[in-house]
Structure formats: structure tokens, C-alpha cells
Design a protein around this motif. Structure first.
Motif, PDB file in Angstrom:
ATOM      1  N   VAL A 142       0.778  -1.200   0.151  1.00 48.37           N
ATOM      2  CA  VAL A 142      -0.062   0.019   0.071  1.00 48.37           C
ATOM      3  C   VAL A 142       0.944   1.191  -0.078  1.00 48.37           C
ATOM      4  N   ALA A 143       1.926   1.088   1.064  1.00 49.74           N
ATOM      5  CA  ALA A 143       2.826   2.456   0.843  1.00 49.74           C
ATOM      6  C   ALA A 143       3.530   2.341  -0.335  1.00 49.74           C
ATOM      7  N   TRP A 144       4.062   1.422  -0.844  1.00 46.58           N
ATOM      8  CA  TRP A 144       4.873   1.410  -2.158  1.00 46.58           C
ATOM      9  C   TRP A 144       3.990   1.907  -3.174  1.00 46.58           C
ATOM     10  N   GLY A 145       2.769   1.179  -3.254  1.00 48.80           N
ATOM     11  CA  GLY A 145       1.818   1.769  -4.416  1.00 48.80           C
ATOM     12  C   GLY A 145       1.678   3.028  -4.531  1.00 48.80           C
ATOM     13  N   TYR A 146       1.200   3.665  -3.477  1.00 51.48           N
ATOM     14  CA  TYR A 146       0.968   5.107  -3.410  1.00 51.48           C
ATOM     15  C   TYR A 146       2.259   5.877  -3.827  1.00 51.48           C
ATOM     16  N   ALA A 147       3.292   5.278  -3.187  1.00 52.32           N
ATOM     17  CA  ALA A 147       4.682   6.226  -3.533  1.00 52.32           C
ATOM     18  C   ALA A 147       4.827   6.343  -4.971  1.00 52.32           C
ATOM     19  N   ARG A 148       4.713   4.850  -5.527  1.00 53.52           N
ATOM     20  CA  ARG A 148       5.032   4.757  -6.881  1.00 53.52           C
ATOM     21  C   ARG A 148       4.024   5.767  -7.657  1.00 53.52           C
ATOM     22  N   ALA A 149       2.663   5.738  -7.495  1.00 52.12           N
ATOM     23  CA  ALA A 149       1.732   6.371  -8.075  1.00 52.12           C
ATOM     24  C   ALA A 149       1.822   7.882  -8.120  1.00 52.12           C
ATOM     25  N   ALA A 150       2.213   8.333  -6.823  1.00 53.05           N
ATOM     26  CA  ALA A 150       2.554   9.739  -6.462  1.00 53.05           C
ATOM     27  C   ALA A 150       3.757  10.091  -7.410  1.00 53.05           C
ATOM     28  N   ASP A 151       4.857   9.506  -7.384  1.00 59.17           N
ATOM     29  CA  ASP A 151       5.993   9.662  -7.983  1.00 59.17           C
ATOM     30  C   ASP A 151       5.937   9.888  -9.511  1.00 59.17           C
ATOM     31  N   ARG A 152       5.049   8.968 -10.055  1.00 57.74           N
ATOM     32  CA  ARG A 152       4.582   8.978 -11.495  1.00 57.74           C
ATOM     33  C   ARG A 152       3.824  10.406 -11.942  1.00 57.74           C
ATOM     34  N   LEU A 153       3.341  10.792 -10.741  1.00 53.47           N
ATOM     35  CA  LEU A 153       2.607  12.294 -11.150  1.00 53.47           C
ATOM     36  C   LEU A 153       3.468  13.174 -10.852  1.00 53.47           C
ATOM     37  N   GLY A 154       4.628  13.220 -10.554  1.00 53.26           N
ATOM     38  CA  GLY A 154       5.613  14.350 -10.436  1.00 53.26           C
ATOM     39  C   GLY A 154       5.903  14.488  -8.994  1.00 53.26           C
TER      40      GLY A 154
END
Lengths: 421, 97
Positions: free
Chosen positions: A187-199
Motif C-alpha cells: 500500500v505504501a509502495w503503491g501510493y509512493a510509486r503512483a505519486a512519483d509518476r504524477l511528479g
């Protein structure tokens, strides 16, 4: 950054898994952002993700003093449910459960959300009445719930102690089928990766040491990696809330920091298909089996104020006693690991998502034991609060000033005793 | 296990005690209608990371209420005295005798 898909798994599988890029960048902090979220845990990362996704804020940063997901999001028992009683809580947690149901697709990251069902056991006629009332309350709020008889339970979970000599004789249970568990780190990694993809800049090893104000406005933060300016700062730091609000000069908080332990056993073959919990005077216990086979379980707080992420032995004994009372077959199972996290215990047992007396400073805290299941909705509502500078309709009742206005949301009816919620 | 030096019983495991919380909180007089004062006493806490003065009751011992100074980061216990000032004074007089 590539999307994860069956095709990418197949391609990498055939080419020796040499083409996977890192999941998120490791940027240097910029001198200024449009918004800063303090705390790189589940709530901080989901807040950053929804700030970018729902509100188009791309020039934002998450500041984390350690590593992403190293706090309570990596230290819980991963239970997700929405079996609450009070109006504001039911709606908020049901919204969260609905976000959970699509989270893996939303994030393009398998959070292993498993709706295996959560069962709360009852052990007395009075507790059965309370469970029936809870189930009815949930149904009135369009949340499914059902009561299970002892006989039904015996076929669903045969390993519980149904004998007449059981320490807590089981009369039945209340089941929410859509509840379950999720892989907490994912959950943490998924949100981190998705947030990172949005800049979004995810900045680790960056501890906030001061909060900058100009009059009654927040202007940024001092960190161990320099000054970072931002007109909006959101705090999502769980047990460390008071340390940060002290830096901001917000005054005393309706929060106490307590530690909660959790445990995982050695991996076993499939044994327990549901999340099972019970709470009664003399015992509090919740258990599920992870996909790796480990039994994940926990009990009460250590009961005294603490900022130390280390548990104490009387609670270990107490939890082990509860485990044996519920499932005597666990007697020879060895413990693999146990750990402790610092909970932000609020005065009414409910969370706080709120504006504060300082303009541009927002607070997300008071999750007590229950922050993990709220991760998506907490981020969603906190992001909305930060972006629009007004409370989200689902969390307007969970304001910081509710205590002073006499509008505490005390799900358990325990009164202002943080360690008993 | 924390070891709490009970002034009446000697050092005892903390499992013999129950915990109430911050010992620095004082309620307004019972007939006070000052809402702000009640709010602060009932709901707001310093919640320090470090030395903390707190109330424990030795329920499975002498049943006395104790004011304990403990560090919330290291769990080190500095002192434990009777919580009630009268009892504390009586204890001091007894020790001095």
C-alpha cells in the motif's frame, strides 16, 4: 517509468528481469513547493497522490525522516473493514472500503487486497444484542453485515475453541464479507510509486526540525536537508504529531502517544480463511493469516504513554493467552517476529482531519489503532482539505475543535481516556 | 517489564499497576462554569517525548495512587511518590522519624 502489466511481467520474465526500472525517483529537495506533506507513511503518501490526482497539484513533496513506509503503515495487522456505528465514522470508512476495492487498479500496483471477510465474535447474550444492533446500524447505512450462529461458525472456522470449558465460550459472530486484509507495505509502495509518476517529490532521510510561520501563516519547514518553503503544509505523522504541532506553536493537542504491538508467526499451511477478532473485558485480540502463511495478530496497547517503538512483555503474554483461548491448536506455533508502533491515540478514539489555527497548516492525526484501513479515504479527504482550504464533507465532523464544541465522536463510549480506545 | 519503585511496597513489576495518565492535569473546581478550563483539563495533553509525570495505581499491591516520573522515550523511571499530597507528607514524616 513503465506500467506493470501481464505483458511487462512476461517480457521481463523472458529477458532475465534486467529491465525493471526503480519504482520511484530519489530527488533532491527543491527550495520551494506548492504544498508539503510531512510524513512518508500510508496517509502522507496517499495524501500526496490524491493532491496530484484529484487536485492537479504536481509541485509538491512528501518529507520523510526515515524511509518510506517505515512507521505504522509497515507495523500494523493489515485489517480493512467498515463496521462502525456512529454516522460520521460509517460513511467515512465505507468510502475508504470502496476505494480499497479498486486500489490495485487505481495505483497499477498489486496491494493484495483480499476481501476474505472479518468476523467479530461474541460471547454473551448481551454481546449478541450489541452485535445485532451493530449489524442493523451498518445495514441502515447500506453496508452489508450478517450475524452468524455458533453452528455456522463451526463449519466456517473449525479450529476455534467451541468446547464448554473455553475461556470465552463462543456464541456466534458478526460478519462483514467485504472486509479483509491488504499487503501493508504494498500500500505504501503503491501510493509512493503512483505519486512519483504524477511528479510528486518523495524525499527520504529528511526530518522536519521546525515549522516556519509569518504571523499566522505557515511559510515552510526547516529540515535536516535545509529550508523548504511552501504555502501549505500538511502533517501526517501519527505518534509524532505533538512534536510537530509544538514546533508550529499550535498549543497542546487532544492526543497521547502510545505503543501498540503486533506479531507474526512462522508460515503455516492455510488454516484461517477469515479475519477473526474479539473484544471483551479481559481480552482483546485480532488474527488473520497472511498470503505467506504467517498468522498476523495483535491485542491491546501497552497502556502507558510512550514514543519508543519497542514493546513490553506483559502484553506479549496477554496476547499469547488470547491466542490460546481462541485457537488452542496454536500452542506449538513459534513466533517469527514482533514489533511495536507509536499510535496517535485521540481523546475520543476518532481521527482528526482538520484545518488548524495557523493558516496553511493542516492536521491529519488521531488514528488510534485504526489508521491502516483508512489510508485511501484519509489521503482523499486530507488532500481535499489541503487543496481547497475547507473541510471535506466526509471529515468535516472530524475537526480539531470538536472537543471544545462538545461534539466528540466516541465510537466506543469510553470517554476522554486515550489508552482505552 | 518496567520496575516501579513503590514507596510503600518497594520495587514492583508494572504489571501490578494500572495507568491513568498525565499527573500534571488538575481539574477546575467542581462548580466552575469556565468551559475553556474544563476543555483544557479534560482533553488537552502535553504528551512530551521525554520526562513525563504520570499517575499509576498499585491495584495488585497496596492500592495506593502514585505519581511516577518516567521518560516516554527510554522508559527510565526517575521517581515514584504518593500522588496525594497529604499521603506524601505523612510518608515523608514517617521516613524522617
Amino acid at each position: 517509468m513503465n506500467r506493470y502489466s501481464w505483458f511487462s511481467v512476461l517480457k521481463e520474465g523472458l529477458t532475465g528481469h534486467k529491465g525493471w526500472p526503480r519504482a520511484w525517483r530519489d530527488p533532491e529537495p527543491k527550495p520551494a513547493y506548492d504544498a508539503i506533506v510531512v510524513g512518508g507513511g500510508g496517509h502522507g503518501l496517499s495524501t500526496a497522490y490524491y493532491l496530484a490526482r484529484n487536485h492537479g497539484m504536481r509541485n509538491i513533496a512528501v518529507l520523510e525522516k526515515g524511509y518510506l513506509g517505515g512507521g505504522n503503515v509497515g507495523r500494523n495487522t493489515t485489517i480493512v473493514r467498515s463496521n462502525y456505528m456512529l454516522p460520521y465514522s460509517t460513511q467515512f470508512y465505507e468510502f475508504s472500503l470502496k476505494l480499497w476495492e479498486n486500489l490495485s487498479h487505481e495505483l497499477n500496483y498489486n496491494v493484495m487486497f483480499s476481501q476474505r471477510g472479518q468476523i467479530g465474535l461474541f460471547h454473551s447474550p448481551a454481546a449478541r444484542d450489541a452485535a445485532a444492533r451493530r449489524a442493523n446500524t451498518m445495514r441502515l447505512n447500506d453496508i452489508e453485515a450478517e450475524l452468524l450462529s455458533r453452528e455456522q461458525l463451526m463449519t466456517m472456522i473449525p479450529h476455534l475453541d467451541y468446547s464448554a470449558s473455553a475461556r470465552f465460550p463462543i456464541l456466534g459472530g458478526i460478519l462483514q464479507r467485504r472486509a479483509g486484509t491488504a499487503r501493508h507495505d504494498a500500500v505504501a509502495w503503491g501510493y509512493a510509486r503512483a505519486a512519483d509518476r504524477l511528479g510528486v517529490d518523495l524525499i527520504q532521510n529528511c526530518e522536519v526540525t521546525g515549522i516556519l510561520r509569518q504571523g499566522n501563516r505557515v511559510t515552510g519547514v526547516e529540515t535536516t536537508r535545509g529550508t523548504i518553503l511552501a504555502p501549505k503544509v500538511g502533517l501526517a505523522v501519527a505518534g509524532n504529531t505533538t512534536l510537530l504541532t509544538d514546533m508550529a506553536g499550535l498549543g497542546r493537542m487532544p492526543i497521547e502517544s502510545h505503543k501498540l504491538q503486533a506479531f507474526v508467526s512462522e508460515p503455516l499451511k492455510p488454516l484461517l480463511d477469515y479475519v477473526v477478532a474479539f473484544a471483551l473485558p479481559g481480552g482483546h485480540f485480532y488474527i488473520s493469516q497472511s498470503d505467506k502463511g504467517g498468522l498476523v495478530f495483535g491485542g491491546d496497547l501497552d497502556m502507558y504513554n510512550s514514543y519508543a517503538q519497542k514493546g513490553n512483555l506483559p502484553v506479549v503474554e496477554d496476547v499469547a493467552g488470547c491466542a490460546m483461548a481462541l485457537m488452542p491448536c496454536l500452542g506449538r506455533v513459534r513466533l517469527l517476529r514482533h514489533w511495536s508502533g507509536v499510535m496517535d491515540m485521540s481523546m475520543d478514539g476518532s481521527h482528526i482531519i482538520s484545518k488548524t489555527a495557523v493558516e496553511g497548516l493542516y492536521l491529519n492525526t488521531g488514528w488510534c489503532y485504526g489508521g491502516f484501513k483508512a489510508t485511501p479515504a484519509s489521503g482523499w479527504c486530507f488532500a481535499s482539505t489541503m487543496a481547497k482550504d475547507e473541510p471535506h464533507e466526509l471529515t468535516a465532523a472530524f475537526s480539531l475543535d470538536r472537543f471544545e464544541r462538545g461534539l466528540a465522536i466516541d465510537e466506543k463510549g469510553q470517554g476522554p481516556t486515550p489508552n482505552l480506545h | 517489564m518496567l520496575r516501579i519503585p513503590c514507596p510503600f511496597c518497594g520495587p514492583r513489576d508494572h504489571a501490578e499497576f494500572t495507568y491513568l495518565g498525565d499527573a500534571t492535569v488538575t481539574y477546575p473546581p467542581i462548580d466552575s462554569t469556565d468551559q475553556r478550563a474544563w476543555y483544557e483539563a479534560v482533553y488537552l495533553r502535553d504528551n512530551p517525548r521525554g520526562p513525563h509525570k504520570e499517575l499509576w495505581q498499585h491495584v495488585n499491591g497496596c492500592r495506593m495512587w502514585l505519581a511516577v516520573e518516567r521518560d516516554t522515550m527510554t522508559h527510565e523511571i526517575k521517581s515514584a511518590t504518593a500522588a496525594h499530597p497529604g499521603t506524601r507528607a505523612a510518608l515523608a514524616a514517617e521516613t524522617a522519624r
